[in-house]
Design a protein around this motif. Structure first.
Motif, PDB file in Angstrom:
ATOM      1  N   GLU A  14      -5.630 -19.864   7.271  1.00 19.55           N
ATOM      2  CA  GLU A  14      -4.859 -19.637   8.499  1.00 19.55           C
ATOM      3  C   GLU A  14      -4.565 -18.150   8.681  1.00 19.55           C
ATOM      4  OE1 GLU A  14      -3.702 -21.407  11.214  1.00 19.55           O
ATOM      5  OE2 GLU A  14      -5.144 -22.836  10.444  1.00 19.55           O
ATOM      6  N   THR A  15      -4.236 -17.478   7.602  1.00 18.06           N
ATOM      7  CA  THR A  15      -3.968 -16.043   7.669  1.00 18.06           C
ATOM      8  C   THR A  15      -5.210 -15.301   8.145  1.00 18.06           C
ATOM      9  OG1 THR A  15      -2.360 -16.209   5.886  1.00 18.06           O
ATOM     10  CG2 THR A  15      -3.223 -14.015   6.347  1.00 18.06           C
ATOM     11  N   LEU A  16      -6.364 -15.656   7.598  1.00 16.81           N
ATOM     12  CA  LEU A  16      -7.605 -15.017   8.022  1.00 16.81           C
ATOM     13  C   LEU A  16      -7.902 -15.306   9.485  1.00 16.81           C
ATOM     14  CD1 LEU A  16      -9.879 -15.562   4.911  1.00 16.81           C
ATOM     15  CD2 LEU A  16      -8.973 -13.398   5.750  1.00 16.81           C
ATOM     16  N   LYS A  17      -7.719 -16.540   9.894  1.00 13.65           N
ATOM     17  CA  LYS A  17      -7.964 -16.889  11.300  1.00 13.65           C
ATOM     18  C   LYS A  17      -7.092 -16.066  12.224  1.00 13.65           C
ATOM     19  CE  LYS A  17      -9.445 -21.692  10.967  1.00 13.65           C
ATOM     20  NZ  LYS A  17      -9.100 -23.071  11.288  1.00 13.65           N
ATOM     21  N   ASN A  18      -5.843 -15.884  11.853  1.00  9.47           N
ATOM     22  CA  ASN A  18      -4.924 -15.110  12.685  1.00  9.47           C
ATOM     23  C   ASN A  18      -5.247 -13.623  12.666  1.00  9.47           C
ATOM     24  OD1 ASN A  18      -3.519 -17.419  13.393  1.00  9.47           O
ATOM     25  ND2 ASN A  18      -2.034 -17.201  11.760  1.00  9.47           N
ATOM     26  N   THR A  19      -5.769 -13.125  11.559  1.00  6.54           N
ATOM     27  CA  THR A  19      -6.055 -11.700  11.416  1.00  6.54           C
ATOM     28  C   THR A  19      -7.394 -11.322  12.025  1.00  6.54           C
ATOM     29  OG1 THR A  19      -4.776 -11.662   9.381  1.00  6.54           O
ATOM     30  CG2 THR A  19      -6.262  -9.812   9.751  1.00  6.54           C
ATOM     31  N   ILE A  20      -8.440 -12.041  11.661  1.00  7.10           N
ATOM     32  CA  ILE A  20      -9.779 -11.663  12.131  1.00  7.10           C
ATOM     33  C   ILE A  20     -10.328 -12.594  13.201  1.00  7.10           C
ATOM     34  CG2 ILE A  20     -10.403 -10.444  10.019  1.00  7.10           C
ATOM     35  CD1 ILE A  20     -11.938 -12.913   9.128  1.00  7.10           C
TER      36      ILE A  20
END
Length: 84
Positions: A14-20
């Motif tokens: 989820e963090t990656l989806k939100n960041t990249i």
């Protein structure tokens, strides 16, 4: 009490989806395809060797993914690149 960032509470994907703005799998596939494109431009390795060197274990999956990303097959891209 320290303030926790919301990202610290989310799973990594989820963090990656939100960041990249991509899922980890999509991000990895895009990185592999970019590397494959560079190999097609700069080496004379076979298409299958390029696929395997870039982390694809299945040649047909590589070819489908490449065509979906770049609009042509890896062999067509190499032919066009060589003609430039």
């Amino acid at each position: 009490m320290p303030i926790l960032r919301i990202e610290a509470c989310l799973p990594l994907s989820e963090t990656l989806k939100n960041t990249i703005k991509l899922s980890p799998g999509k991000w990895l596939t895009e990185r592999r395809l970019k590397r494959a494109k560079a190999f097609l431009e700069t080496t004379d390795k076979s298409i299958s060797q390029v696929a395997f060197d870039c982390g694809f274990s299945n040649l047909s999956h590589f070819s489908r993914s490449y065509k979906a990303e770049y609009g042509m097959s890896p062999s067509a891209y190499r032919r066009d690149w060589a003609d430039k």
